[in-house]
Design a protein around this motif. Structure first.
Motif, PDB file in Angstrom:
ATOM      1  N   ALA A 247       0.818  -1.218   0.000  1.00 13.18           N
ATOM      2  CA  ALA A 247       0.000   0.000   0.000  1.00 13.18           C
ATOM      3  C   ALA A 247       0.850   1.266   0.000  1.00 13.18           C
ATOM      4  N   SER A 248       2.019   1.207   0.659  1.00 11.26           N
ATOM      5  CA  SER A 248       2.812   2.429   0.820  1.00 11.26           C
ATOM      6  C   SER A 248       4.236   2.350   0.286  1.00 11.26           C
ATOM      7  N   GLU A 249       4.719   1.146  -0.038  1.00  9.39           N
ATOM      8  CA  GLU A 249       6.112   1.028  -0.451  1.00  9.39           C
ATOM      9  C   GLU A 249       6.319  -0.208  -1.319  1.00  9.39           C
ATOM     10  N   THR A 250       7.508  -0.273  -1.920  1.00 10.92           N
ATOM     11  CA  THR A 250       7.907  -1.440  -2.706  1.00 10.92           C
ATOM     12  C   THR A 250       8.829  -2.309  -1.859  1.00 10.92           C
ATOM     13  N   LEU A 251       8.500  -3.587  -1.731  1.00 13.40           N
ATOM     14  CA  LEU A 251       9.239  -4.508  -0.865  1.00 13.40           C
ATOM     15  C   LEU A 251       9.837  -5.649  -1.672  1.00 13.40           C
ATOM     16  N   GLU A 252      10.892  -6.270  -1.110  1.00 16.12           N
ATOM     17  CA  GLU A 252      11.496  -7.467  -1.707  1.00 16.12           C
ATOM     18  C   GLU A 252      11.489  -8.587  -0.680  1.00 16.12           C
ATOM     19  N   GLN A 253      10.928  -9.723  -1.050  1.00 16.73           N
ATOM     20  CA  GLN A 253      10.948 -10.909  -0.203  1.00 16.73           C
ATOM     21  C   GLN A 253      11.083 -12.142  -1.096  1.00 16.73           C
ATOM     22  N   TRP A 254      10.900 -13.319  -0.484  1.00 16.39           N
ATOM     23  CA  TRP A 254      11.067 -14.568  -1.222  1.00 16.39           C
ATOM     24  C   TRP A 254       9.754 -15.344  -1.225  1.00 16.39           C
ATOM     25  N   VAL A 255       9.527 -16.101  -2.299  1.00 22.12           N
ATOM     26  CA  VAL A 255       8.379 -17.006  -2.372  1.00 22.12           C
ATOM     27  C   VAL A 255       8.859 -18.386  -2.776  1.00 22.12           C
ATOM     28  N   ASN A 256       8.040 -19.374  -2.439  1.00 24.75           N
ATOM     29  CA  ASN A 256       8.347 -20.762  -2.754  1.00 24.75           C
ATOM     30  C   ASN A 256       7.663 -21.167  -4.057  1.00 24.75           C
ATOM     31  N   VAL A 257       8.418 -21.788  -4.965  1.00 20.60           N
ATOM     32  CA  VAL A 257       7.901 -22.146  -6.288  1.00 20.60           C
ATOM     33  C   VAL A 257       6.733 -23.130  -6.182  1.00 20.60           C
ATOM     34  N   SER A 258       6.852 -24.138  -5.315  1.00 22.16           N
ATOM     35  CA  SER A 258       5.782 -25.135  -5.184  1.00 22.16           C
ATOM     36  C   SER A 258       4.491 -24.504  -4.682  1.00 22.16           C
ATOM     37  N   GLU A 259       4.601 -23.515  -3.803  1.00 20.71           N
ATOM     38  CA  GLU A 259       3.413 -22.854  -3.270  1.00 20.71           C
ATOM     39  C   GLU A 259       2.759 -21.947  -4.302  1.00 20.71           C
ATOM     40  N   LEU A 260       3.496 -21.585  -5.357  1.00 23.77           N
ATOM     41  CA  LEU A 260       2.896 -20.855  -6.469  1.00 23.77           C
ATOM     42  C   LEU A 260       2.000 -21.757  -7.313  1.00 23.77           C
ATOM     43  N   LYS A 261       2.239 -23.056  -7.278  1.00 22.70           N
ATOM     44  CA  LYS A 261       1.508 -24.005  -8.123  1.00 22.70           C
ATOM     45  C   LYS A 261       0.266 -24.557  -7.440  1.00 22.70           C
ATOM     46  N   MET A 262       0.333 -24.730  -6.124  1.00 24.23           N
ATOM     47  CA  MET A 262      -0.771 -25.366  -5.403  1.00 24.23           C
ATOM     48  C   MET A 262      -1.167 -24.538  -4.192  1.00 24.23           C
ATOM     49  N   ASP A 263      -2.458 -24.510  -3.920  1.00 25.74           N
ATOM     50  CA  ASP A 263      -2.961 -23.844  -2.728  1.00 25.74           C
ATOM     51  C   ASP A 263      -2.679 -24.764  -1.546  1.00 25.74           C
ATOM     52  N   ILE A 264      -1.641 -24.441  -0.795  1.00 25.98           N
ATOM     53  CA  ILE A 264      -1.179 -25.340   0.256  1.00 25.98           C
ATOM     54  C   ILE A 264      -2.227 -25.519   1.355  1.00 25.98           C
ATOM     55  N   SER A 265      -3.108 -24.542   1.539  1.00 27.92           N
ATOM     56  CA  SER A 265      -4.132 -24.631   2.588  1.00 27.92           C
ATOM     57  C   SER A 265      -5.204 -25.669   2.264  1.00 27.92           C
ATOM     58  N   LYS A 266      -5.338 -26.047   0.988  1.00 27.57           N
ATOM     59  CA  LYS A 266      -6.365 -26.997   0.579  1.00 27.57           C
ATOM     60  C   LYS A 266      -5.829 -28.396   0.291  1.00 27.57           C
ATOM     61  N   LEU A 267      -4.598 -28.654   0.666  1.00 31.03           N
ATOM     62  CA  LEU A 267      -4.017 -29.981   0.442  1.00 31.03           C
ATOM     63  C   LEU A 267      -4.369 -30.879   1.615  1.00 31.03           C
ATOM     64  N   HIS A 268      -5.446 -31.653   1.437  1.00 31.53           N
ATOM     65  CA  HIS A 268      -5.904 -32.575   2.465  1.00 31.53           C
ATOM     66  C   HIS A 268      -6.214 -33.925   1.826  1.00 31.53           C
TER      67      HIS A 268
END
Length: 433
Positions: A247-268
């Motif tokens: 909302a107020s600034e540009t940030l840099e962080q890291w993401v996991n490639v596998s979590e980009l492919k699957m909704d980890i919260s729905k893996l049951h």
């Protein structure tokens, strides 16, 4: 002619010396190399390992290493540009040429192995045009370049890495340059086919952010579905450094490639009596070994075929945090329909399990050389797997503790939702068998 006792002894000593000299020379199938004008070296293979015999004032013998590979040929270079010729031992028994480097140390008239963390020298290139510089290629596009400072100490000048992920349409090439102290000097990210700045859209409901590339660095921040992330760097095959606007600034962080492919919260896990089921059999045994046993069953009325499947591991720690990472590709699978009644049956009050397709049934074991837990994976059916037939089972950065473990099967071409197995329990660290 009769020989006196003294002549017999003299003749015997001469003959023994001649035979001993022949046997000594026959021990080594490699020539004698020059270290400098005053010292030469001969390399031999013995039961204890590879040894170097120095022809100098002390005639010193140095044990180099017990090498699991077959020694094919030896070369000498002034690797660190100090005026002395060093040893490069080569093995060409695999597709890539593997090498060991031993630097000559004049003060001790000995050798020390040149080591670099988590890296073997493969397809080594040492040229006279760049004294004190080594390039080690893992393939045509990925390399690590080494250099030596004025004190003949090793530092990493740069390395390259390629990231291909066809499912996310990511194809990038990265070069990192280092300072003499080993800190990163610069990171340059390039795209194949002269594409623009790499942008990726978040297609899962919520994507978790990390402060560093590793599961131990998980943050409490998320980005929502539809956000666009600019990729600025990557680490390994699973971590992307991204830039995004809050909302107020540009940030840099890291993401996991596998979590980009699957909704980890729905893996049951959910049993499907009319479709595919992924099953994980109890991995524990009476001798404290951990066996990864998974099978795929087809309860539908159609033949199931998969050409580009992949197995992931889903872990959940005691705090409820989930971690997802890829294990290996499954290759071609063909599974005919099965009747659920034939899978489990009671025989003499015991339950029998008859899987449709056993995807894995191997022990997770400790690799002393790589210092990680690995599992056997047959490369003969999957050319994407490295020539080393054991693949890492756990990623770096997992804390000790009790985890729930499930396997996940995914094949985007089959348009199936990810299949999640039943949960089993895992205690880290495992015993190092």
């Amino acid at each position: 002619m009769a020989f006196s006792t003294a002549y017999k002894k003299l003749f015997g000593l001469i003959l023994f010396s001649f035979i001993d000299n022949l046997s000594t020379q026959a021990q080594s199938r490699f020539p004698t190399f020059e270290v400098n004008e005053a010292v030469t070296v001969t390399v031999d293979e013995t039961e204890k390992g590879i040894v170097a015999k120095l022809n100098n004032n002390n005639n010193k013998t140095v044990l180099l290493k017990k090498w699991k590979r077959t020694l094919s040929f030896i070369e000498t270079y002034d690797v660190n540009n100090d005026g002395y010729m060093d040893l490069v031992l080569n093995s060409d028994e695999h597709q890539s040429n593997d090498a060991l480097i031993f630097l000559f140390e004049p003060k001790s008239s000995s050798y020390r192995e040149l080591n670099y963390p988590n890296h073997e020298f493969s397809n080594l290139i040492i040229t006279k045009q760049e004294p004190g510089m080594i390039i080690s290629y893992s393939n045509a596009q990925e390399w690590i370049k080494f250099g030596f400072n004025k004190q003949c100490e090793l530092y990493s000048a740069g390395d390259s890495q390629v990231l291909h992920d066809y499912e996310l349409a990511i194809h990038q090439y990265q070069i990192r340059m280092y300072n003499v102290d080993g800190s990163i000097k610069s990171v340059k990210l390039e795209n194949f086919e002269d594409k623009n700045i790499p942008i990726i859209e978040v297609k899962v409901p919520r994507l978790r952010l990390y402060n560093e590339p590793g599961y131990q660095a998980v943050s409490n921040s998320f980005v929502e579905k539809g956000a666009f992330l600019e990729i600025t760097a990557f680490e390994g095959k699973e971590w992307l450094k991204i830039k995004y606007k809050s909302a107020s600034e540009t940030l840099e962080q890291w993401v996991n490639v596998s979590e980009l492919k699957m909704d980890i919260s729905k893996l049951h896990y959910k049993e499907n009596n009319n479709g595919l089921n992924l099953v994980m059999i109890d991995p524990q045994s009476g001798d404290d070994r951990f066996y990864f046993c998974i099978a795929l069953n087809n309860y539908s009325n159609k033949i199931f075929e998969s050409y580009n499947g992949k197995i992931y591991i889903l872990l959940e720690n005691e705090n409820g945090n989930k971690f997802l990472y890829p294990l290996y590709n499954t290759g071609y699978l063909k599974l005919p329909p099965q009747n659920p009644k034939d899978i489990q049956a009671n025989k003499a009050d015991e339950k029998w399990f008859k899987p449709g397709a056993v995807l894995d049934d191997n022990m997770v074991q400790w690799d002393v050389e790589k210092k990680q837990f690995v599992i056997f994976h047959d490369k003969s059916e999957n050319e994407d797997v490295d020539e080393y037939p054991y693949v890492p089972f756990f990623p770096d950065g997992l804390s000790a503790g009790i985890y729930k473990i499930s396997a996940v099967f995914m094949d985007r071409e089959s348009h199936l939702k990810p299949l999640v197995s039943n949960m089993q329990q895992l205690k880290l660290p495992l015993k190092k068998f």
